[in-house]
Design an enzyme around this catalytic site. Structure first.
Site, PDB file in Angstrom:
ATOM      1  N   LYS A 104       0.822  -1.208   0.000  1.00 16.19           N
ATOM      2  CA  LYS A 104       0.000   0.000   0.000  1.00 16.19           C
ATOM      3  C   LYS A 104       0.863   1.267   0.000  1.00 16.19           C
ATOM      4  CE  LYS A 104      -3.956  -2.097   2.467  1.00 16.19           C
ATOM      5  NZ  LYS A 104      -4.789  -1.991   3.703  1.00 16.19           N
ATOM      6  N   TYR A 127     -12.313  -2.516  -3.436  1.00 12.87           N
ATOM      7  CA  TYR A 127     -12.862  -2.438  -2.079  1.00 12.87           C
ATOM      8  C   TYR A 127     -14.396  -2.391  -2.079  1.00 12.87           C
ATOM      9  CZ  TYR A 127      -8.307  -1.869   0.222  1.00 12.87           C
ATOM     10  OH  TYR A 127      -7.041  -2.077   0.735  1.00 12.87           O
ATOM     11  N   ASN A 141      -1.874   0.133   7.353  1.00 11.26           N
ATOM     12  CA  ASN A 141      -1.427  -1.219   7.721  1.00 11.26           C
ATOM     13  C   ASN A 141      -0.655  -1.930   6.608  1.00 11.26           C
ATOM     14  OD1 ASN A 141      -3.568  -1.859   6.104  1.00 11.26           O
ATOM     15  ND2 ASN A 141      -4.742  -2.957   7.669  1.00 11.26           N
ATOM     16  N   HIS A 190      -2.079  -5.393   1.512  1.00  7.65           N
ATOM     17  CA  HIS A 190      -3.356  -6.067   1.277  1.00  7.65           C
ATOM     18  C   HIS A 190      -3.066  -7.479   0.808  1.00  7.65           C
ATOM     19  CE1 HIS A 190      -7.372  -6.994  -0.248  1.00  7.65           C
ATOM     20  NE2 HIS A 190      -6.738  -7.566  -1.251  1.00  7.65           N
ATOM     21  N   GLU A 247      -9.771 -10.777  -7.420  1.00  9.82           N
ATOM     22  CA  GLU A 247      -8.836  -9.651  -7.251  1.00  9.82           C
ATOM     23  C   GLU A 247      -7.659  -9.732  -8.217  1.00  9.82           C
ATOM     24  OE1 GLU A 247      -7.812  -9.509  -3.104  1.00  9.82           O
ATOM     25  OE2 GLU A 247      -9.814  -8.868  -2.503  1.00  9.82           O
TER      26      GLU A 247
HETATM   27  P1  IDP Z   1      -7.734  -6.734   5.561  1.00  6.06           P
HETATM   28  O1  IDP Z   1      -6.933  -5.714   4.794  1.00  6.06           O
HETATM   29  O2  IDP Z   1      -6.950  -7.282   6.715  1.00  6.06           O
HETATM   30  O3  IDP Z   1      -8.324  -7.795   4.699  1.00  6.06           O
HETATM   31  P2  IDP Z   1     -10.430  -5.596   5.701  1.00  6.06           P
HETATM   32  O4  IDP Z   1     -11.389  -5.837   6.806  1.00  6.06           O
HETATM   33  O5  IDP Z   1     -10.677  -6.279   4.397  1.00  6.06           O
HETATM   34  O6  IDP Z   1      -8.959  -5.950   6.251  1.00  6.06           O
HETATM   35  O7  IDP Z   1     -10.370  -4.039   5.475  1.00  6.06           O
HETATM   36  C1  IDP Z   1      -9.695  -3.504   4.351  1.00  6.06           C
HETATM   37  C2  IDP Z   1      -8.836  -2.371   4.809  1.00  6.06           C
HETATM   38  O8  IDP Z   1      -9.657  -1.301   5.247  1.00  6.06           O
HETATM   39  C3  IDP Z   1      -7.934  -2.687   6.017  1.00  6.06           C
HETATM   40  O9  IDP Z   1      -6.710  -3.263   5.646  1.00  6.06           O
HETATM   41  C4  IDP Z   1      -7.744  -1.329   6.639  1.00  6.06           C
HETATM   42  O10 IDP Z   1      -6.707  -0.614   5.976  1.00  6.06           O
HETATM   43  C5  IDP Z   1      -9.055  -0.649   6.350  1.00  6.06           C
HETATM   44  N1  IDP Z   1      -9.973  -0.751   7.493  1.00  6.06           N
HETATM   45  C6  IDP Z   1     -10.725  -1.801   7.844  1.00  6.06           C
HETATM   46  N2  IDP Z   1     -11.463  -1.543   8.932  1.00  6.06           N
HETATM   47  C7  IDP Z   1     -11.161  -0.276   9.278  1.00  6.06           C
HETATM   48  C8  IDP Z   1     -11.621   0.599  10.332  1.00  6.06           C
HETATM   49  O11 IDP Z   1     -12.446   0.235  11.159  1.00  6.06           O
HETATM   50  N3  IDP Z   1     -11.051   1.837  10.351  1.00  6.06           N
HETATM   51  C9  IDP Z   1     -10.126   2.248   9.446  1.00  6.06           C
HETATM   52  N4  IDP Z   1      -9.709   1.480   8.438  1.00  6.06           N
HETATM   53  C10 IDP Z   1     -10.203   0.235   8.357  1.00  6.06           C
HETATM   54 MG    MG Z   2      -9.738  -7.653   3.175  1.00  9.28          MG
END
Ligand code: IDP
Ligand code: MG
Length: 151
Positions: free
Chosen positions: A9, A49, A112, A115, A126
């Site tokens: 990212k 997304y 974070n 992805h 994807e």
């Molecule tokens: P993942 O990346 O671990 O699969 P997902 O639940 O698919 O997690 O969410 C996609 C991305 O959206 C996350 O990596 C994170 O960057 C962001 N995200 C998810 N939940 C939150 C939240 O509650 N607050 C802010 N960002 C979030």
């Molecule tokens: Mg995800």
């Protein structure tokens, strides 16, 4: 053989962590079969997304993922989807195990670093979103038998 999509990212690109993150997947034994350095546009971000559309963090997520370049890769191997997810660590970096990418480099959910597809089914969708058939490299890895036991 499973294939899964990984994105490095914009935060990780800006922080100069591309090499270290790629190394984690290489060291794990996964095989790189496609890679490109791109800036995602709104349309691609919205498709990628789509499952998060309507959630409170969605606008920020789209703004972030389109804010700078990303590295898109496809990694191949037995159980590639689960192995990538385990190597990344959980979504919330504060819960991520040290030794994982998020557990070693992350602090907040909105930054974070990586992805990875969350299921074999989503991985196929994807991967197709980011790569055309002609963009995969079909190569023989000489160390294969030292990594995959063939079972
Ligand atoms: P993942 O990346 O671990 O699969 P997902 O639940 O698919 O997690 O969410 C996609 C991305 O959206 C996350 O990596 C994170 O960057 C962001 N995200 C998810 N939940 C939150 C939240 O509650 N607050 C802010 N960002 C979030
Ligand atoms: Mg995800």
């Amino acid at each position: 053989m499973e294939r899964t999509l990984v994105l490095i990212k914009p935060d990780a690109v800006q922080r100069g962590l591309i090499g270290q993150i790629i190394s984690r997947f290489e060291q794990r034994g996964l095989k790189l079969v496609a890679m490109k350095f791109i800036q995602m546009d709104e349309a691609l971000a919205a498709r990628h997304y789509a499952v998060h559309q309507g959630k409170p963090f969605y606008p920020g997520l789209i703004a972030f993922i389109t804010s700078g370049p990303v590295v898109a890769m496809v990694w191949e191997g037995k159980n590639a989807v689960a192995t990538v997810r385990a190597t990344m660590g959980v979504t919330r970096p504060w819960d991520a195990t040290p030794g994982t990418i998020r557990g070693d480099f992350g602090l907040t959910m909105g930054r974070n670093l990586v992805h990875g597809s969350d299921s074999v089914e989503n991985a196929a969708i994807e991967v197709a979103l980011f790569f055309d058939d002609g963009e995969f490299v079909n190569w023989q890895r000489e160390t294969e038998r030292w990594i995959d036991d063939g079972e």
